[in-house]
Write a protein that holds these residues in place. Structure first.
Motif, mmCIF file in Angstrom:
data_model
loop_
_atom_site.group_PDB
_atom_site.id
_atom_site.type_symbol
_atom_site.label_atom_id
_atom_site.label_comp_id
_atom_site.label_asym_id
_atom_site.label_seq_id
_atom_site.Cartn_x
_atom_site.Cartn_y
_atom_site.Cartn_z
ATOM 1 N N ARG A 255 0.802 -1.632 0.261
ATOM 2 C CA ARG A 255 -0.103 0.594 0.039
ATOM 3 C C ARG A 255 0.981 1.191 0.248
ATOM 4 O O ARG A 255 2.099 1.478 0.972
ATOM 5 C CB ARG A 255 -1.027 -0.132 0.914
ATOM 6 N N GLN A 256 0.470 2.051 -0.960
ATOM 7 C CA GLN A 256 1.064 3.101 -0.780
ATOM 8 C C GLN A 256 -0.152 4.659 -0.035
ATOM 9 O O GLN A 256 -0.371 4.271 -0.805
ATOM 10 C CB GLN A 256 1.942 4.118 -2.396
ATOM 11 N N ILE A 257 0.795 5.087 0.415
ATOM 12 C CA ILE A 257 -0.299 5.820 1.673
ATOM 13 C C ILE A 257 0.081 7.329 0.750
ATOM 14 O O ILE A 257 1.280 7.951 0.600
ATOM 15 C CB ILE A 257 0.208 6.045 2.778
ATOM 16 N N SER A 258 -1.019 8.025 0.700
ATOM 17 C CA SER A 258 -0.714 9.572 -0.272
ATOM 18 C C SER A 258 -1.032 9.964 0.360
ATOM 19 O O SER A 258 -0.526 10.319 2.255
ATOM 20 C CB SER A 258 -2.636 9.519 -1.103
ATOM 21 N N PRO A 259 0.058 11.382 0.147
ATOM 22 C CA PRO A 259 0.067 12.274 1.078
ATOM 23 C C PRO A 259 -1.199 13.210 1.880
ATOM 24 O O PRO A 259 -1.541 13.312 3.170
ATOM 25 C CB PRO A 259 0.263 13.634 0.334
ATOM 26 N N GLY A 260 -2.915 13.370 1.475
ATOM 27 C CA GLY A 260 -3.590 12.762 1.616
ATOM 28 C C GLY A 260 -4.670 11.652 3.029
ATOM 29 O O GLY A 260 -5.057 12.432 4.290
ATOM 30 N N GLU A 261 -3.941 10.914 2.836
ATOM 31 C CA GLU A 261 -4.042 9.484 3.245
ATOM 32 C C GLU A 261 -3.612 10.223 5.117
ATOM 33 O O GLU A 261 -3.905 9.798 5.933
ATOM 34 C CB GLU A 261 -4.153 8.390 3.101
ATOM 35 N N ASP A 267 -4.061 13.763 11.271
ATOM 36 C CA ASP A 267 -4.984 15.225 11.852
ATOM 37 C C ASP A 267 -5.921 13.871 13.161
ATOM 38 O O ASP A 267 -6.312 14.484 14.516
ATOM 39 C CB ASP A 267 -5.417 15.849 11.267
ATOM 40 N N LEU A 268 -6.057 13.033 12.790
ATOM 41 C CA LEU A 268 -7.219 12.065 13.839
ATOM 42 C C LEU A 268 -6.089 11.599 15.030
ATOM 43 O O LEU A 268 -6.505 11.741 15.998
ATOM 44 C CB LEU A 268 -7.166 10.837 13.063
ATOM 45 N N MET A 269 -4.682 11.563 14.340
ATOM 46 C CA MET A 269 -3.640 10.974 15.680
ATOM 47 C C MET A 269 -3.627 12.026 17.194
ATOM 48 O O MET A 269 -4.021 11.982 18.183
ATOM 49 C CB MET A 269 -2.179 10.684 15.185
ATOM 50 N N SER A 647 -16.840 6.824 11.823
ATOM 51 C CA SER A 647 -16.695 5.444 11.970
ATOM 52 C C SER A 647 -15.951 4.890 11.392
ATOM 53 O O SER A 647 -14.940 4.151 11.314
ATOM 54 C CB SER A 647 -18.097 4.569 12.448
ATOM 55 N N ALA A 648 -16.762 5.221 10.068
ATOM 56 C CA ALA A 648 -15.171 4.773 8.200
ATOM 57 C C ALA A 648 -14.135 5.466 8.883
ATOM 58 O O ALA A 648 -13.622 5.331 8.605
ATOM 59 C CB ALA A 648 -16.065 5.525 7.359
ATOM 60 N N ASP A 649 -14.061 6.475 8.978
ATOM 61 C CA ASP A 649 -12.881 7.436 9.513
ATOM 62 C C ASP A 649 -11.854 6.369 10.116
ATOM 63 O O ASP A 649 -10.856 6.284 9.971
ATOM 64 C CB ASP A 649 -13.227 8.649 9.783
ATOM 65 N N SER A 650 -12.698 5.887 11.744
ATOM 66 C CA SER A 650 -12.272 5.888 12.861
ATOM 67 C C SER A 650 -11.051 4.062 12.695
ATOM 68 O O SER A 650 -9.811 3.531 12.575
ATOM 69 C CB SER A 650 -12.690 5.120 13.676
ATOM 70 N N VAL A 670 5.110 14.705 14.168
ATOM 71 C CA VAL A 670 4.753 15.681 15.105
ATOM 72 C C VAL A 670 5.516 15.955 15.827
ATOM 73 O O VAL A 670 5.916 17.201 16.925
ATOM 74 C CB VAL A 670 3.363 14.686 14.973
ATOM 75 N N GLY A 671 6.283 14.860 16.108
ATOM 76 C CA GLY A 671 7.854 15.350 17.306
ATOM 77 C C GLY A 671 7.044 15.511 18.746
ATOM 78 O O GLY A 671 7.629 15.949 19.422
ATOM 79 N N ASN A 672 5.501 14.547 19.061
ATOM 80 C CA ASN A 672 5.215 14.942 20.638
ATOM 81 C C ASN A 672 5.413 14.081 20.971
ATOM 82 O O ASN A 672 4.832 13.356 22.205
ATOM 83 C CB ASN A 672 3.357 15.425 20.077
#
Length: 676
Positions: A255-261, A267-269, A647-650, A670-672
């Protein structure tokens, strides 16, 4: 006196009769395999007993006359099996008839047993479980009823008939047989090919309109056969699902994770991290304490305060629950991996993947943020304890990958008597407590074993229930009573370190088999085991010496809808440790209105606040009304739309972690939090 020679007409009639018999036997093979799959799917859809004989008879009733045409996509493997048999030379044909027929029948039976334990069906990746199947063979054999033998008996009987009446062919008519065999083979092949193409087309349908039930009157577009592996199998058939999962497995590309994904996951993290950073009066209440976490095999919420024949089933846990943090809405959320999914959720803080068994696919291959590694970096000795084989659920590889520094498996407990699958819990927990009590600053993850299905006979004096009409429930209640006593002995042995230890207890999944006797259980407990109410699990956190302070916060804690992924942040919150970036779970002191909606993989439903919804937006009910009740009307269309999107986002967030191994990458960006 010489016997009369058969005439050409008689020979021709014999050939025709033989061909008719052969064709009928091939059709019988198709019918039996089709009926066996129909029986399993009907049973799985309704969760009610559905007998094979009943299904077979229904195929020939008038109202089911067009069944085959209506569900033709499920015919490809039965017809394909007949096609292969017809290609085999006649001297071996009926051996192959029996072998291939029994092979497919065994696959279907395995699906039925697998569904009993995991509420889904065998996919290609499930084959990895066969390596440990022998260790749970007692559970498999226990689930095989007499009706499972009907299909094999019919197949063997048909093979014997074919062998006795059709195998001996004279050289003169063998060519005639072979020509017609090819005609029959082409017919079955054409049906198999057409049904396979039809199933493939149906599986690629993108949008199916479904009208939601009142009070939601608007039309909604959902993918019932794509919402989960279970729904795909129930819609398009077990064989098609297995073949589809195989195609996905072998055609899968990294799977190639897109920049949008990646941006979405980041953001969700960070949002989940902000929720987990919320404080509460109990933040740090267990600072510097040891942590003992006990995963209790097949232990369910309805056992609390249950009295049968004048005996309290779980007196130890009942007492603890009255002085501890205890959740009333902690749900079984396993997918394909049973105990291992609960373990994965607790230790990794993520939802289980409903496409694969996490224990066999992910932990050792992903750079996961994990509870054992987090605590190890805080100076804890991390120990996993399970009196079973180290390779069961791949724990030999996964536990070090998750951060355990010590692992105590079966070989450490050889001197104890066996109960069920391994050394008995009473002796194992007693020895474990003695060894832990001399340690300092440790995290011990203990996995119980004695109450594993099929439920063994509890030793005296713990066998008390005598329920003649419900033998499964009788054994289940007895062994749970025994396990509760073993936990009491464990806590007594740990008394020297009570004041410096936090104890966590949770049930890992619902008890298989007892649903068959749900009427008797409902009479005993008032719980309808055919409803979602049966999938509430016990979750208790006991802090010896701080009971009064803890109980002031019990009301909020007990009302939060939660599952295994929420254990990780909850215990860290109580320890006063920073909850790392990257996990999906949130601690149980986050207000209910802020908690995320998420899918319950096993049941194809959405959990939000204190209510559960089917994919069509329908509230789930049982004999007591809505499964869970929360204030206000949350069935409005605009609210539901937001809930389902959340739910779909989760689900997408968790899949991006599995497919793209993005936790470490986002943590670095993020460096958090430190990369673990």
């Amino acid at each position: 006196m010489s016997s009369a020679q058969p005439t050409t007409t008689q020979k021709g009639n014999a050939v025709v009769r033989a061909l008719i018999i052969e064709f009928m036997l091939m059709c019988l093979l198709v019918i039996v395999l089709y009926a066996q799959e129909s029986q399993i799917m009907a049973w799985a859809s309704s969760q009610a007993p559905h007998d094979f004989r009943q299904t077979l008879l229904e195929l020939f009733r008038q109202q089911r006359g067009w069944l085959w045409l209506g569900e033709a996509w499920r015919l490809w493997l039965p017809c394909g099996t007949a096609f292969i048999v017809l290609l085999i030379p006649s001297r071996l044909r009926w051996w192959s008839y029996a072998f291939l027929g029994l092979l497919v029948s065994a696959f279907l039976t395995a699906n039925q047993i697998y569904f009993r334990f995991f509420s889904t069906f065998l996919g290609w990746k499930s084959l990895a479980l066969f390596g440990q199947g022998w260790q749970v063979r007692d559970s498999f054999f226990h689930e095989l009823g007499w009706s499972a033998m009907i299909a094999p008996v019919i197949i063997i009987g048909a093979a014997i008939i074919g062998h006795k009446t059709l195998s001996i062919r004279s050289p003169k008519n063998r060519l005639s047989f072979r020509k017609v065999d090819w005609v029959f083979a082409c017919l079955f092949f054409a049906i198999a090919l057409q049904s396979s193409v039809l199933a493939r087309r149906l599986s690629n349908i993108e949008d199916i309109p479904v009208h939601m039930e009142e009070p939601q009157s608007q039309e909604r577009f959902i993918l019932p056969h794509q919402s989960s592996p279970r729904e795909f199998a129930l819609t398009l058939g077990l064989i098609n699902y297995f073949a589809h999962s195989g195609l996905q497995r072998w055609s899968h590309k990294p799977r190639q994770i897109s920049p949008g994904e990646l941006s979405f996951a980041t953001d969700l993290m960070t949002h989940i991290k902000s929720l987990n950073d919320q404080t509460s009066p109990l933040h740090g209440v267990a600072n510097d304490r040891n942590l003992v976490m006990v995963s209790i095999e097949a232990f369910q919420y309805f056992l609390f305060d249950l009295v049968v024949d004048g005996v309290e089933i779980t007196p130890v846990l009942n007492r603890l629950r009255r002085q501890s943090l205890s959740s009333d809405y902690f749900l079984d959320d396993i997918a394909l991996g049973g105990t291992s999914d609960a373990e994965f959720g607790v230790l990794a803080g993520l939802l289980p993947d409903n496409r694969s068994v996490a224990a066999l696919s992910y932990p050792e291959n992903l750079d996961l943020v994990a509870l054992p590694e987090t605590l190890r970096d805080l100076g804890y000795q991390t120990i996993s304890i399970h009196a079973n084989d180290a390779d069961f659920w791949n724990r030999r590889a996964n536990h070090p990958a998750l951060g355990f520094t010590d692992m105590w498996f079966r070989e450490r407990y050889k001197q104890h008597a066996t109960l069920g699958m391994g050394p008995n819990d009473l002796d194992v927990l007693r020895q474990t407590a003695q060894e832990l009590s001399v340690n300092d600053r440790f995290f011990a993850y203990v996995i119980s074993l004695s109450s594993h299905h099929p439920y063994p006979d509890a030793p005296q004096p713990y066998a008390f229930a005598s329920l003649k009409d419900a033998p499964n429930i009788q054994q289940y209640l007895n062994i749970c009573h025994y396990v509760d006593a073993a936990l009491g002995s464990f806590l007594d042995e740990m008394s020297a370190v009570h004041d410096n230890t936090m104890f966590v207890f949770f049930g890992d999944h619902a008890g298989p088999g007892i649903q068959d006797e749900y009427a008797q259980m409902q009479a005993l407990t008032g719980v309808n085991l055919a409803s979602m109410r049966a999938y509430r699990m016990p979750f208790i956190i006991w802090l010896p010496g701080q009971e009064e302070q803890v109980m002031q916060q019990q009301a909020q804690f007990s009302q939060s809808l939660a599952s295994y992924q929420d254990v990780f942040p909850t215990v860290l919150h109580l320890l006063g440790a920073d909850i790392p970036l990257g996990i999906f779970g949130t601690h149980l002191f986050v207000p209910m209105e802020d908690r995320l909606a998420y899918p319950l993989n096993r049941h194809d439903i959405v959990a939000w606040r204190q209510q559960l919804f089917s994919p069509q937006g329908k509230l789930l009910y049982d004999e007591k009304g809505p499964v869970f009740v929360s204030p206000g009307d949350i069935t409005q269309a605009q609210v539901l739309e937001a809930v389902y999107q959340q739910s779909a986002d989760s689900l997408l967030f968790n899949r991006l972690i599995f497919d793209g191994n993005i936790q470490g990458q986002i943590i670095e960006q993020v460096g958090n939090a430190p990369r673990l």
